[in-house]
Write a protein that holds these residues in place. Structure first.
Motif, PDB file in Angstrom:
ATOM      1  N   SER A 106       0.828  -1.205   0.000  1.00 37.87           N
ATOM      2  CA  SER A 106       0.000   0.000   0.000  1.00 37.87           C
ATOM      3  C   SER A 106       0.863   1.256   0.000  1.00 37.87           C
ATOM      4  O   SER A 106       0.604   2.214  -0.738  1.00 37.87           O
ATOM      5  CB  SER A 106      -0.935  -0.014   1.216  1.00 37.87           C
ATOM      6  N   LEU A 107       1.906   1.246   0.818  1.00 34.90           N
ATOM      7  CA  LEU A 107       2.784   2.407   0.896  1.00 34.90           C
ATOM      8  C   LEU A 107       3.545   2.629  -0.418  1.00 34.90           C
ATOM      9  O   LEU A 107       3.775   3.769  -0.833  1.00 34.90           O
ATOM     10  CB  LEU A 107       3.772   2.239   2.053  1.00 34.90           C
ATOM     11  N   ARG A 108       3.900   1.535  -1.081  1.00 36.85           N
ATOM     12  CA  ARG A 108       4.618   1.687  -2.353  1.00 36.85           C
ATOM     13  C   ARG A 108       3.695   2.250  -3.440  1.00 36.85           C
ATOM     14  O   ARG A 108       4.126   3.054  -4.281  1.00 36.85           O
ATOM     15  CB  ARG A 108       5.199   0.338  -2.790  1.00 36.85           C
ATOM     16  N   VAL A 109       2.442   1.835  -3.433  1.00 35.49           N
ATOM     17  CA  VAL A 109       1.484   2.408  -4.377  1.00 35.49           C
ATOM     18  C   VAL A 109       1.281   3.891  -4.080  1.00 35.49           C
ATOM     19  O   VAL A 109       1.217   4.733  -4.982  1.00 35.49           O
ATOM     20  CB  VAL A 109       0.138   1.656  -4.331  1.00 35.49           C
ATOM     21  N   PHE A 110       1.230   4.224  -2.798  1.00 37.27           N
ATOM     22  CA  PHE A 110       1.083   5.634  -2.429  1.00 37.27           C
ATOM     23  C   PHE A 110       2.283   6.453  -2.891  1.00 37.27           C
ATOM     24  O   PHE A 110       2.140   7.617  -3.300  1.00 37.27           O
ATOM     25  CB  PHE A 110       0.903   5.772  -0.916  1.00 37.27           C
ATOM     26  N   LYS A 111       3.455   5.850  -2.856  1.00 34.40           N
ATOM     27  CA  LYS A 111       4.646   6.542  -3.362  1.00 34.40           C
ATOM     28  C   LYS A 111       4.465   6.890  -4.841  1.00 34.40           C
ATOM     29  O   LYS A 111       4.870   7.971  -5.296  1.00 34.40           O
ATOM     30  CB  LYS A 111       5.878   5.657  -3.166  1.00 34.40           C
ATOM     31  N   ALA A 112       3.827   6.002  -5.594  1.00 31.91           N
ATOM     32  CA  ALA A 112       3.540   6.279  -7.008  1.00 31.91           C
ATOM     33  C   ALA A 112       2.565   7.445  -7.141  1.00 31.91           C
ATOM     34  O   ALA A 112       2.693   8.293  -8.035  1.00 31.91           O
ATOM     35  CB  ALA A 112       2.980   5.028  -7.679  1.00 31.91           C
ATOM     36  N   ILE A 113       1.587   7.498  -6.239  1.00 30.80           N
ATOM     37  CA  ILE A 113       0.631   8.613  -6.258  1.00 30.80           C
ATOM     38  C   ILE A 113       1.331   9.925  -5.930  1.00 30.80           C
ATOM     39  O   ILE A 113       1.074  10.963  -6.561  1.00 30.80           O
ATOM     40  CB  ILE A 113      -0.525   8.343  -5.268  1.00 30.80           C
ATOM     41  N   GLU A 114       2.230   9.893  -4.954  1.00 23.39           N
ATOM     42  CA  GLU A 114       2.988  11.099  -4.609  1.00 23.39           C
ATOM     43  C   GLU A 114       3.804  11.600  -5.808  1.00 23.39           C
ATOM     44  O   GLU A 114       3.893  12.811  -6.049  1.00 23.39           O
ATOM     45  CB  GLU A 114       3.923  10.808  -3.436  1.00 23.39           C
ATOM     46  N   ALA A 115       4.379  10.676  -6.554  1.00 22.25           N
ATOM     47  CA  ALA A 115       5.150  11.065  -7.735  1.00 22.25           C
ATOM     48  C   ALA A 115       4.242  11.741  -8.758  1.00 22.25           C
ATOM     49  O   ALA A 115       4.634  12.716  -9.412  1.00 22.25           O
ATOM     50  CB  ALA A 115       5.827   9.842  -8.347  1.00 22.25           C
ATOM     51  N   ALA A 116       3.012  11.235  -8.889  1.00 21.50           N
ATOM     52  CA  ALA A 116       2.054  11.835  -9.826  1.00 21.50           C
ATOM     53  C   ALA A 116       1.612  13.211  -9.358  1.00 21.50           C
ATOM     54  O   ALA A 116       1.433  14.127 -10.171  1.00 21.50           O
ATOM     55  CB  ALA A 116       0.843  10.916  -9.989  1.00 21.50           C
TER      56      ALA A 116
END
Length: 499
Positions: free
Chosen positions: A158-168
């Motif tokens: 979940s945290l790694r997916v959120f990292k992708a959202i932060e990049a976006a």
């Protein structure tokens, strides 16, 4: 933007989300679409890393996880396309075109975002129903910021997916805190999130107890908010006589695979198999039991789900009148779920409501009815479902038209001659149903219509053109389809005098 789970921090998270809403809702549809596409791209870039993380945390195989990531990015792209097309806002304009006396007021209606949405990650779908899943994608498309409550069963994923959202967020330059992520005990953190005044809606996929608890929190607020929870479904399948006489072998193979797909850890698992007693139904059940015996146990998602399955299986098999038909020929190891199919007579099924309880895992219960009338009684006794499946030939459909009509009333998705497992991501999909399948049968959590959960209709009367949302302005700067004076158009309307 990852916050710990103390009460003070949750308050800060929600206040930030409320402030982000003021700016995020003003972004153009194209800007929001760009954001969703960027999230999808960053998830795609992290695909291999995400699969490895999820394998470690969920016991799900690589193929399943790979497909689920694709489904997640597909959902994000689908909502981006919806934003670019634009007609989902249902822009409606009524002007005084017939010179009536007194003059009609100029009224214009549109769907507008409600505010910050709380999304609870699902344990059985670490991608498609979690951090960047359908609830998050639809809320962001609507113009609502999101606070994700990550699931402890796949916290690092979940945290790694959120990292992708932060990049976006950084790439597209949408407002900070448009998406935030918190962890912590669901009962405590979930309550704080739902009861905070800034929260305007909740998306949840999980257990009946979890969903109803969130509903209760929402009701305790001074201003209640909607909780869109998907909770419990046994997805009844009715096998009609003619098709059993003609297709029993293929049907047994198909439904044994559906019952045990992903070790039964799907909300659309066919948990109830109903038929009329006789040689055709009995022969089908023998074939099904034989097929189930050949399915090897596999690891379930995590200890809690495995324990709940073992407990639920033991409970239902202890009920009076039930008979086990088939069980996997191999003894289950640690965390493995054992595929089982059992049978009960309709009279016993009707006498004990515990037979209708969901056993989340590779289990299905067959119900044998004496005749058509008893079959109708069984269907009428069932509560709301996500799916209701009709397995029938044209001859069956003609002979059992009134029974099939009962199936239409049970669920949000009615299926003919397909297994219920597998939910297509498309505009026409309905993944919802009457309680307790979901808390609001008018909505779906899959498909483009899922966006309707996070918006409300607003009417603007006698407004100056420049004061209106772009989709309602006379110039129609977005070029979207609108209903103007009862006619659909993409053209500008005749400008009415300013008040």
């Amino acid at each position: 933007m990852i916050a710990p789970s103390t009460q003070v921090d949750i308050a800060e998270v929600m206040e930030r989300s409320g402030k982000a809403f003021a700016d995020y809702k003003k972004l153009s549809p194209q800007k929001r679409a760009d954001f969703l596409l960027a999230i999808a791209a960053h998830i795609e870039d992290a695909r291999e890393e995400l699969i490895l993380l999820a394998q470690e945390e969920t016991n799900l195989p690589q193929g399943r996880l790979n497909n689920e990531i694709t489904r997640t990015t597909t959902q994000l792209k689908m909502f981006a396309s919806l934003l670019q097309e634009g007609s989902w806002v249902e822009a409606t304009i009524d002007t005084d075109i017939d010179g009536s006396v007194p003059a009609k007021p100029d009224t214009r209606k549109i769907l507008l975002p409600t505010g910050p949405v709380i999304v609870f990650g699902a344990s059985n779908f670490p991608f498609a129903f979690s951090t960047a899943g359908g609830d998050t994608a639809s809320a962001l498309a609507a113009g609502c910021p999101v606070v994700v409550k990550g699931h402890s069963a796949h916290a690092q994923t979940s945290l790694r997916v959120f990292k992708a959202i932060e990049a976006a967020i950084a790439q597209v330059q949408v407002p900070a805190y448009t998406v935030q992520h918190v962890m912590g005990p669901g009962s405590a953190v979930g309550k704080q999130l739902v009861m905070h005044p800034a929260a305007k809606g909740v998306g949840f996929t999980g257990s009946y107890n979890g969903g109803t608890a969130l509903v209760e929190y929402a009701r305790q607020r001074s201003i209640p908010i909607p909780v869109f929870a998907e909770m419990s479904s046994i997805n009844p399948v009715v096998f009609y006589p003619d098709t059993l006489a003609k297709n029993a072998t293929n049907l047994a193979t198909t439904f044994a695979a559906s019952i045990t797909l992903g070790m039964g850890q799907f909300c659309t698992n066919p948990g109830l198999l109903i038929g009329i007693e006789g040689s055709a139904f009995e022969g089908f059940l023998e074939l099904l039991a034989a097929a189930i015996k050949e399915v090897l146990p596999q690891k379930m998602l995590h200890t809690s789900i495995h324990t709940a399955y073992e407990t639920g299986l033991k409970k239902i098999l202890s009920l009076e009148g039930i008979r086990e038909l088939g069980r996997s020929c191999k003894e289950a190891a640690v965390l493995e779920g054992t595929p089982v199919v059992a049978m009960v007579q309709a009279k016993d099924f009707l006498a004990n409501e515990h037979f209708t309880e969901e056993v989340f895992g590779p289990f299905s219960l067959a119900v044998s009815c004496r005749d058509k009338e008893e079959l109708q009684q069984v269907l009428k006794s069932l509560k709301g479902q996500l799916t209701s499946t009709i397995v029938a030939t044209p001859e069956d459909i003609r002979a059992f038209e009134d029974v099939i009509e009962l199936q239409h009333n049970l669920a949000g998705r009615i299926i003919l001659n397909n297994a219920p497992t597998g939910v297509e991501v498309c505009a026409s999909m309905v993944h919802g149903g009457p309680f307790p399948a979901t808390t609001d049968e008018r909505f779906t959590s899959v498909g483009t219509s899922a966006i309707k959960r996070w918006v409300r209709p607003v009417c603007f009367q006698n407004f100056l053109d420049e004061m209106l949302p772009a989709a309602l302005q006379n110039s129609n700067p977005l070029g979207i389809l609108r209903l103007v004076n009862n006619q659909y158009t993409r053209d500008a309307i005749v400008k009415v005098p300013s008040p």
